[in-house]
Every structure is written in C-alpha cells, then in structure tokens.
Write a protein that holds these residues in place. Structure first.
Motif, PDB file in Angstrom:
ATOM      1  N   ASP A   1       0.888  -1.324  -0.032  1.00 30.98           N
ATOM      2  CA  ASP A   1       0.072  -0.079   0.055  1.00 30.98           C
ATOM      3  C   ASP A   1       0.629   1.481  -0.198  1.00 30.98           C
ATOM      4  O   ASP A   1       0.539   2.229  -0.656  1.00 30.98           O
ATOM      5  N   ARG A   2       1.838   1.358   0.819  1.00 31.47           N
ATOM      6  CA  ARG A   2       2.542   2.422   1.017  1.00 31.47           C
ATOM      7  C   ARG A   2       3.610   2.523  -0.344  1.00 31.47           C
ATOM      8  O   ARG A   2       3.717   3.836  -0.714  1.00 31.47           O
ATOM      9  N   LEU A   3       3.934   1.567  -1.004  1.00 33.79           N
ATOM     10  CA  LEU A   3       4.491   1.546  -2.114  1.00 33.79           C
ATOM     11  C   LEU A   3       3.782   2.125  -3.253  1.00 33.79           C
ATOM     12  O   LEU A   3       4.231   3.122  -3.875  1.00 33.79           O
ATOM     13  N   ILE A   4       2.589   1.763  -3.227  1.00 31.25           N
ATOM     14  CA  ILE A   4       1.661   2.364  -4.187  1.00 31.25           C
ATOM     15  C   ILE A   4       1.121   3.634  -4.244  1.00 31.25           C
ATOM     16  O   ILE A   4       1.165   4.497  -5.070  1.00 31.25           O
ATOM     17  N   GLU A   5       1.188   4.135  -2.814  1.00 27.83           N
ATOM     18  CA  GLU A   5       0.672   5.658  -2.472  1.00 27.83           C
ATOM     19  C   GLU A   5       1.861   6.457  -3.113  1.00 27.83           C
ATOM     20  O   GLU A   5       1.594   7.608  -3.562  1.00 27.83           O
ATOM     21  N   ALA A   6       3.050   6.071  -2.964  1.00 29.71           N
ATOM     22  CA  ALA A   6       4.003   6.879  -3.301  1.00 29.71           C
ATOM     23  C   ALA A   6       4.043   6.973  -4.935  1.00 29.71           C
ATOM     24  O   ALA A   6       4.307   8.052  -5.510  1.00 29.71           O
ATOM     25  N   ILE A   7       3.897   5.910  -5.567  1.00 28.44           N
ATOM     26  CA  ILE A   7       3.731   6.137  -7.046  1.00 28.44           C
ATOM     27  C   ILE A   7       2.457   6.931  -7.463  1.00 28.44           C
ATOM     28  O   ILE A   7       2.653   7.557  -8.445  1.00 28.44           O
TER      29      ILE A   7
END
Length: 475
Positions: free
Chosen positions: A272-278
């Motif tokens: 989730d955090r990885l996708i939020e940054a993208i």
C-alpha cells in the motif's frame, strides 16, 4: 506433490482498487475490485498454504494507466518485484519500443519470455523458456508473446523485430525442455483464448496453458485434449488459483478458483505504501471534477461501448467531422454514473494522443471496416488480430457477421445518406489504430489532445446523456 499456481493477466497498469463491472443472471453492477496490495495479500496467503507456489503474469502489464504510461512502464517495476513473480509475456508491454522492454526486463527479478519474437538477424529477442524445480519436479514454462505486435500495433512497438504466432516453434521447444528434464510443461501465452485453443488442438505436450489478451473471465478451466487452460479477466479484478496434485510426475487431479479481488480483502501495508508513493503525483487529477455522466461508461461490448461513444462525440464535435473513429480497445475500467474526474479521462485513453482529422473516400472506409471485422470475427483464430470492433460515430452499418471476409457489410450510411465509394468524408480519429496511416489525404494532428477534448465536451454537456445511434446492426 501439490503445486499451486497464482495467475494474473491483462492488469493494464491498474495499481489501485477500481470500479469493475460484474455480471450475474439478472443484472450488471459496479463493485470496487483489484489493486496490487490486495492481490499481493491473496498471493501471500496462497504461499502460506503451499510453499510449492509459482506466480505468473500473462502480460499487458506495463501500459494502461497514466503513471505507468508516463514512466514507460518503470513505475510498476517495484510493485511487480515485491510480488515475486516467476515469469511473464507481453503485448502492450512493447509500447515504448523493444529497447525499453529490454530495459524493463533488466530491472525485473524474473524474465519476460517469448519463443516467437525475433531480431532481424533471426536471433531470439527474449528468453524462450524457464525451468523451475520444486521437490524434484521440473516444470518448464514456455512463453509466447502476442502475435499482433508487428501487425496491428504502432510501428514503434516492433522496430527491428519479427513476431510469429509460435505454433511452428512450440513443438521444438517442448522437445527441448523435455530433453532438459522437464516433467511438466506450461505454456504462458498472450496470443488470446481462441488462438490458444487452436494452438493446443494442433500441438501436443502442454500440461497447462496460462492464457491472456482476450480478457476472458473463465470461472472453470477449459480442456483441450489433456491441456488445462485458464484466463482471469482483466485489470487485476480477479486472481486465478490453479491447484495441481502431481503423482508420478504427472497431473493426477486439479482444482481451480477464479478469486474476485474484492474490497473486503485486507491490503498488504507495505505494498500500500509503495503504491501510494507512485500515485502521489496524480492525486490532483482525481480531485479535479470535469463533469458528470448520467450513465455507466464502460467498454464491455464487442460492437460498441458507452465509453467510446463519449470519446467519439468529444472529438467529432471539436472537429465538425462527418464521422469519428477510434480503436476497439478492451482496457479501461468502467466509470460509474456520477462525477467524472480528469483521472477518469486518463483511464479512457492514458496515452492522451492528439485529436486528428483526415479525408477518407467511401471505398477506403468500406475497406477499413471490412478488414477490421475480419480481424475481429475471422473463422481462423490466428487471423483475429484486433480488440473489439472499431468504434465509429456518424456511421450506420448493417452487416451479416457470418459472411466471409470482405462481404460482411450489407449497407453503410454516413449521417442519413448512403455511403458512396467515391464520396469524400471528413473523419476525426485518435491514433493510427483509429485510422491506419496509409489511408486518406490531408491528415492533420490538431493542437488539442484527447483528454482536453473530453473535458471540454463534458463541461458543456453535463450531465452527459448520450444521444447516439448504434453504428453496427446485425441483420
């Protein structure tokens, strides 16, 4: 040994949960589905239940949403590497040119496969197969990329490449992997479901076919001879889970589940955090409302769609053209009735090409449509080289789908007038998949791009209430 296979195909860059159209016996409804953080949770659960798990991606992964298109596929690489896939194949993944696909391949912790993609000198462009060993069972995965990459896609997809359908090569590679000790042979194919059925009816020796490209939601596997075929819809809305019982190095039994990636699945927090940054640079597009639609906009129809009607109305109005054309794309998640954001418009057409115009003769229009109908409905699956039927507005065509190539159109009208072969018609279109570049005269790319044309149209016509006549009618 029990072997689990988790399988995705045609996610088209949809990183986050999104609206999806679900069908049942009585109605169609929108549910929020998909998203790699929930997909990853499901895959982790499958791995917890069985250490002997392989995960595959059928392709159309590096294209389809704005973050992925704008980064030429690179934005999604960390997500895919975190999942820990074993192999993939491709189609739209060639969108940024062969060199960029090789660059993406180098960044992945698994290979892109393809026995049917050749350099001009005849050498293979990609690794042809992979052999994985689990509990002394060797499993070969042979890859076939889409056979239409160098035929119906823009030229930059295949510059310096030649692509076949893989049928001729496949027996040779089956023999090779068995000589290298493979006990089971899987085919990972992006040719399409009808194409894979034809391939497997001619080629023996494949135990499992992981099919892609045509977005089929198969709730049960298909069997061709002794080969198990699965395909799992699109946009990451479903995950396929195939469980194989291996006895004496052969498949003794199998179970399959097409798992809906629903919003009640707990997302993986790290993913989730990885996708939020993208997604962070694109949040403003989600907040920018450009209009309203009174109906569901979707692309789930072979002959025409409400989403493409909106696209064509937008470009036809801004150009005052007689007719409008776009490609019959399959990808693009539905837009529910209600507010429409700029982000939604990029989901319709993430490449955001310029609006274009061209003058076409009636004969060119007829030939273009007949070619497209053959590429959609050919009795030979290997000649089915399109998505859906080309989208048209301002044109009414009566056809017999069962007629042979070149003879399906019975009558065609532009507006209220019957089309004439020698007539000249102004057409608006988007991309050379809308109108091939070898057709017409006075072809011009306008300064306005499609997303702005859509936004302008919706600002003037909200809530959007379509008033369009069907372009194709079966008689």
């Amino acid at each position: 040994m029990n072997l689990s296979i988790a399988y995705l195909n045609d996610v088209h860059g949809y990183l986050e949960p999104h609206p999806e159209l679900i069908f049942d016996a009585e109605r169609r409804e929108i549910k929020i589905m998909g998203g790699y953080s929930r997909i990853y949770s499901l895959i982790k659960d499958i791995r917890r239940q069985n250490l002997n798990t392989l995960v595959f991606d059928g392709g159309d992964t590096f294209h389809g949403t704005l973050p992925v298109v704008k980064s030429k596929g690179e934005a999604i690489v960390p997500v895919l590497n975190k999942i820990g896939l074993n192999a993939m194949v491709g189609h739209w993944d060639f969108a940024y040119g062969p060199d960029q696909l090789l660059n993406l391949n180098d960044q992945l912790n698994y290979p892109v496969l393809g026995i049917n993609v050749y350099n001009n000198d005849g050498t293979l462009f990609l690794k042809p197969f992979l052999i994985q060993e689990l509990e002394n069972i060797k499993i070969a995965i042979i890859g076939i990329c889409s056979n239409i990459i160098d035929k119906t896609m823009p030229e930059n997809f295949s510059e310096g490449l030649k692509i076949t359908d893989g049928i001729e090569e496949l027996p040779r590679y089956i023999e090779q992997v068995k000589m290298e000790g493979a006990d089971l042979v899987f085919l990972l194919s992006h040719n399409g479901y009808p194409q894979d059925i034809k391939t497997l009816s001619q080629v023996k020796g494949i135990d499992v076919c992981l099919s892609a490209h045509t977005h089929n939601r198969l709730s049960e596997p298909s069997l061709i001879n002794d080969t198990i075929i699965i395909q799992c819809g699109c946009h990451g809305s479903f995950l396929g889970h195939l469980q194989l019982e291996i006895l004496d190095k052969h498949i003794n039994s199998y179970k399959y589940q097409l798992i809906p990636v629903k919003d009640d699945i707990d997302p993986d927090p790290e993913m989730d955090r990885l996708i939020e940054a993208i997604m962070k640079p694109y949040l403003s597009f989600k907040k920018e409302q450009v209009g309203q639609t009174s109906i569901l906009l979707d692309r789930y129809n072979t002959l025409e769609s409400s989403m493409d009607d909106l696209l064509l109305q937008s470009i036809k109005e801004i150009t005052s053209a007689d007719i409008a054309f776009s490609n019959g794309w399959r990808y693009g998640v539905p837009i529910p009735a209600g507010p429409v954001s700029r982000w939604d418009l990029y989901n319709i057409i993430p490449m955001n090409p310029p609006v274009s115009v061209v003058e076409l003769t009636g004969k060119e229009i007829l030939n273009m449509l007949e070619e497209n109908l053959e590429r959609t409905f050919s009795v030979d699956p290997m000649k089915q080289m399109g998505g859906y039927v080309k989208r048209c507005l301002g044109l009414t065509a009566y056809m017999r789908i069962e007629n042979p190539q070149g003879f399906r159109l019975q009558d065609v009208f532009i507006g209220k007038e019957r089309l004439t072969s020698g007539g000249i018609y102004k057409a608006a279109f988007v991309t050379q998949q809308g109108v091939p570049k070898n057709l017409g005269n006075n072809r011009i790319d306008l300064s306005i791009h499609v997303v702005d044309a859509l936004a302008n149209f919706l600002q003037k016509n909200s809530p959007y209430r379509p008033d369009v006549q069907k372009s194709f009618s079966l008689i």
